[in-house]
Design a protein around this motif. Sequence first.
Motif, short mmCIF file in Angstrom:
data_model
loop_
_atom_site.label_atom_id
_atom_site.label_comp_id
_atom_site.label_asym_id
_atom_site.label_seq_id
_atom_site.Cartn_x
_atom_site.Cartn_y
_atom_site.Cartn_z
N LEU A 168 4.27 -10.56 -10.24
CA LEU A 168 3.24 -11.58 -10.04
C LEU A 168 3.60 -12.53 -8.91
CD1 LEU A 168 0.55 -12.42 -11.28
CD2 LEU A 168 1.80 -13.97 -12.78
N ALA A 169 4.88 -12.90 -8.80
CA ALA A 169 5.29 -13.88 -7.79
C ALA A 169 5.01 -13.35 -6.39
CB ALA A 169 6.76 -14.22 -7.95
N SER A 170 5.40 -12.10 -6.11
CA SER A 170 5.20 -11.60 -4.75
C SER A 170 3.71 -11.31 -4.50
CB SER A 170 6.07 -10.37 -4.48
OG SER A 170 5.52 -9.22 -5.09
N ARG A 171 2.96 -10.97 -5.55
CA ARG A 171 1.52 -10.79 -5.37
C ARG A 171 0.84 -12.10 -4.97
NH1 ARG A 171 -0.79 -6.23 -8.26
NH2 ARG A 171 0.90 -4.96 -9.08
N LEU A 172 1.31 -13.20 -5.59
CA LEU A 172 0.66 -14.49 -5.34
C LEU A 172 0.84 -14.94 -3.89
CD1 LEU A 172 1.38 -16.48 -8.64
CD2 LEU A 172 -0.81 -15.60 -7.80
N VAL A 173 1.94 -14.51 -3.24
CA VAL A 173 2.14 -14.95 -1.86
C VAL A 173 1.75 -13.85 -0.86
CG1 VAL A 173 3.94 -16.61 -2.45
CG2 VAL A 173 4.56 -14.25 -1.88
N SER A 174 1.19 -12.76 -1.35
CA SER A 174 0.88 -11.65 -0.44
C SER A 174 -0.62 -11.41 -0.40
CB SER A 174 1.58 -10.36 -0.88
OG SER A 174 2.95 -10.55 -0.94
N PRO A 175 -1.15 -10.90 0.69
CA PRO A 175 -0.44 -10.80 1.97
C PRO A 175 -0.56 -12.08 2.79
CG PRO A 175 -2.57 -9.75 2.15
CD PRO A 175 -2.49 -10.35 0.77
N TRP A 176 -1.29 -13.10 2.32
CA TRP A 176 -1.62 -14.24 3.19
C TRP A 176 -0.40 -15.00 3.70
CZ3 TRP A 176 -0.22 -19.07 1.31
CH2 TRP A 176 0.08 -19.12 -0.06
N ALA A 177 0.65 -15.12 2.89
CA ALA A 177 1.81 -15.91 3.33
C ALA A 177 2.97 -15.01 3.74
CB ALA A 177 2.27 -16.84 2.22
N SER A 178 3.17 -13.91 3.01
CA SER A 178 4.34 -13.08 3.27
C SER A 178 4.03 -11.95 4.25
CB SER A 178 4.84 -12.47 1.95
OG SER A 178 3.85 -11.59 1.44
N GLY A 179 2.76 -11.57 4.34
CA GLY A 179 2.41 -10.45 5.20
C GLY A 179 2.67 -9.10 4.57
N TRP A 180 3.07 -9.08 3.29
CA TRP A 180 3.38 -7.80 2.65
C TRP A 180 2.10 -7.09 2.22
CZ3 TRP A 180 7.21 -10.82 -0.91
CH2 TRP A 180 8.40 -11.05 -0.21
N ALA B 299 -4.17 -4.98 -17.92
CA ALA B 299 -4.51 -4.42 -16.62
C ALA B 299 -4.98 -2.98 -16.76
CB ALA B 299 -3.30 -4.48 -15.71
N GLY B 300 -6.12 -2.69 -16.16
CA GLY B 300 -6.51 -1.30 -16.04
C GLY B 300 -5.94 -0.80 -14.72
N TRP B 301 -6.47 -1.27 -13.66
CA TRP B 301 -6.07 -0.88 -12.31
C TRP B 301 -5.60 -2.14 -11.62
CZ3 TRP B 301 -4.64 2.53 -9.00
CH2 TRP B 301 -4.95 2.44 -7.64
N TRP B 302 -4.34 -2.14 -11.15
CA TRP B 302 -3.81 -3.38 -10.57
C TRP B 302 -2.95 -3.06 -9.36
CZ3 TRP B 302 -0.54 -7.66 -13.48
CH2 TRP B 302 -0.66 -8.86 -12.78
N PRO B 303 -3.62 -2.71 -8.23
CA PRO B 303 -2.84 -2.34 -7.04
C PRO B 303 -2.24 -3.56 -6.36
CG PRO B 303 -5.16 -2.37 -6.50
CD PRO B 303 -5.07 -2.70 -7.96
N PHE B 304 -1.08 -3.38 -5.72
CA PHE B 304 -0.48 -4.43 -4.92
C PHE B 304 -1.35 -4.66 -3.70
CE2 PHE B 304 2.54 -6.36 -2.03
CZ PHE B 304 3.27 -7.19 -2.86
N PRO B 305 -1.56 -5.84 -3.18
CA PRO B 305 -1.06 -7.13 -3.64
C PRO B 305 -2.10 -7.96 -4.40
CG PRO B 305 -1.76 -7.29 -1.35
CD PRO B 305 -2.20 -5.94 -1.85
N ALA B 306 -3.03 -7.32 -5.11
CA ALA B 306 -4.02 -8.08 -5.86
C ALA B 306 -3.31 -8.99 -6.87
CB ALA B 306 -4.96 -7.13 -6.60
N ALA B 307 -3.78 -10.24 -6.97
CA ALA B 307 -3.13 -11.19 -7.87
C ALA B 307 -3.71 -11.09 -9.26
CB ALA B 307 -3.28 -12.62 -7.34
N TRP B 308 -4.86 -10.39 -9.37
CA TRP B 308 -5.56 -10.34 -10.64
C TRP B 308 -5.92 -8.89 -10.92
CZ3 TRP B 308 -5.58 -14.53 -13.56
CH2 TRP B 308 -6.42 -14.56 -14.72
#
Lengths: 566, 216
Positions: free
Chosen positions: A126-138, A331-340
């Motif tokens: 969850l932590a890396s999702r919350l900062v991605s991609p807008w802040a981390s660029g991941w 979660a049904g489908w939860w691809p990175f970097p979706a926060a929800w």
Amino acid sequence: MTPFERAIRPFPGLTLALLSLPVAAGLVGVVAPAFGWLPALGGETLTLSPWRALLQAPGLADMLCLSLVTGLASSVIALAIVTLFLGAFLGTRPLRWVQRLLAPLLAVPHAAAAIGLAFLLAPSGLASRLVSPWASGWEQPPDYLFPGDPAGLALIAGLVLKEVPFLLLMSLAALPQCRAEERLRVARSLGYGRLNAFLRAVLPGLYPLIRLPVYAVIAFAGSTVDVAIILGPSTPPTLAVAVVRWLNDPDLALRFQASAAALLQLGVTALSLLAWWLAERLVARLAAGWLIGGVRARGERLGRTLAAGLTALSILMLGASLLGLLLWSLAGWWPFPAAWPSPMTLDAWRQGLASGATPLAHTASLGLASTLLALALAIGCLEAEALRRRTLAPRTQLILYLPLLVPPVAFLYGLVQWQAQLGLAAGWLAAALGHALFVLPYVFLTLAESYRRLDPRWGQVAAALGASKARVFWRVRLPLLAAPIGAAAAVGFAVSVGQYLPTLLLGGGRLATLTTEAVSLASGGDRRLTAVFALGQLALPALGFILAAGLPRWLFHHRVSDSTAT
Amino acid sequence: MPEPSPLILDDVVITRSGRPLVAVDARIAPGEVLTLMGPSGVGKSTLLAQVAGFLAPAFEAGGRIRLGDDDLTDAPPERRRLGLLFQDPLLFPHLSVGGNLAFGLPAGDGRAERRRRVDAALTDIGLSGFADRDPETLSGGQRARVALMRVLLAEPRAMLLDEPFSRLDAALRDEMRRLVFARVRERGLPTLMVTHDREDAEAAGGRVITLTAPGH
């Protein structure tokens, strides 16, 4: 002597025997196979070959180092956070807010907290999702190892998160005993800043009172199995995890090596405690001049900022961990970097309900049985104290801490050897008794203060009215203590729900509880089902705490209306 | 040492959930002892707590507390530098007698100089050679004297006395009264004392304000 007194009198002796004998027998049971003697497996000669095998086990030095470092580092950090927090906030409003959060924080089982933390801080957590991609660029989960980093940082973080609330609770209970408020006032009226006043005038009185809980934390942190399986590195793991692995290996010969390793674990814990004790001496000597140097206000602001920041971070991490567990379970489908996650589904919960019914029943029945047993023993001891008007000697109180100071992996494994040797059935009963070993200290420590502080005049009034000792106990003391007894029961139940090793070892590996399932799922890939089990493991103690808070009020309400009706 | 300033309680009012509990308006000159008298429960100690900076959150306070031109009303207790003497000596059990005194000394000076000042203070109260003793081994009167000296070593600008003699037996009480009042006069410290013992007020020899229970 009345029959009641005769019934109550043996309780302290019985309780201390029930706590110390299994630990002692377990240690004996682990020593013999460590030197090759285990007739059930054909070991009938004394030999050093288990030790030779252990010394040749790959990565042994790393395991030892990992156990020592994670145990000591997490304890130092947790104690530092608690000290800073109390120093900065004793007697202020933030302390009362945190105090209210304490019971729910303590109710979170270790495994659930560890799973939550793993899900929070993992590369796709969850932590890396919350900062991605807008802040981390991941756009993809970043490439770092968590949990399971080889240095054990994830393990340390998980341990700190659970140790801080425990040490805080123990400290809050000890503060009135060392007259902390008065010490603080004297020092502040002499011109000392809040934090300096606490460190120089209160802490030297507080620390001796929380020394045993601190030692319990060190012993636990250096020998935990469930948290280390979930958060610790796996090649090599900590020594305690390695013991359990070798023990469960299909190759029965590895059991001799496991015994030697369990004994080594005892040495590692003893070494950690010794190192800590030496550090205590050193700090006390170095601080002697510092205490009376007259410096009033150095580092006040830095200390307060650090204290507020670290406490907020700890609470935030636990909160976010729980939120993450909830999201994963839905979660049904939860691809990175979706926060929800989207869509949300109850599939995992349905699956969990289907496969979790038996573990749930085992968890609840083990918890209820061990809590009831522990409660009966603790109340019997405390009532015996009240009848004799003398508290247990400090040395006997040390025995209460025995199961918390001796690494469980060492003595529980020894008990398993006895089971095998004597042909005792492994299963529910053995596991329930094993749980009680760990539940009893907590129940006793939670209940003791309220029980001892109960005004003796209540009993005297009743006796003067002609009530027998038994009647005073059943009709006066127990009802008056309903609320603390409920709280102690909730704590005991939570401790039982969190137990992993006694269930695994004494249950013969066939007794599934929510905790054993959650731990084994955590090392697999199914995050959704793991989250469901972790949440279930967490919901049960929470339910216990809610009941404990509500039940005495309901009972008491009834009694009032009864007595007015007659 | 700077010129001592008067301690000023400028219309200080303490209320509890809106109801007034105690009100005092007074100016205490350097070296003067002002005594607040009254039965227990009228808020004497609450008022003292407000002056010292320890008012419990259940109370509200109005008015200003000043030392000369220095407004202390919102300062944390440790900045006020008002020497507070409690009912109990409250010597720290984790420190020796000398350690307790050194705790009161301001920082600075070398270790030898601090030790010298502690020894001098002990000699001053007739306890020379007691520096390394455990406070537990002292008699009640000796503890009270060490507590007084610890406060004085912190160089307070005024003194607050919270029933300071009530826990001493009669003979010691006289001796401590003489010692305390002599020291505050000698240093010119404005002093506020709360007590319920008329003899304390007589020994102090200053003005007396008698508080009565609210509503009377």
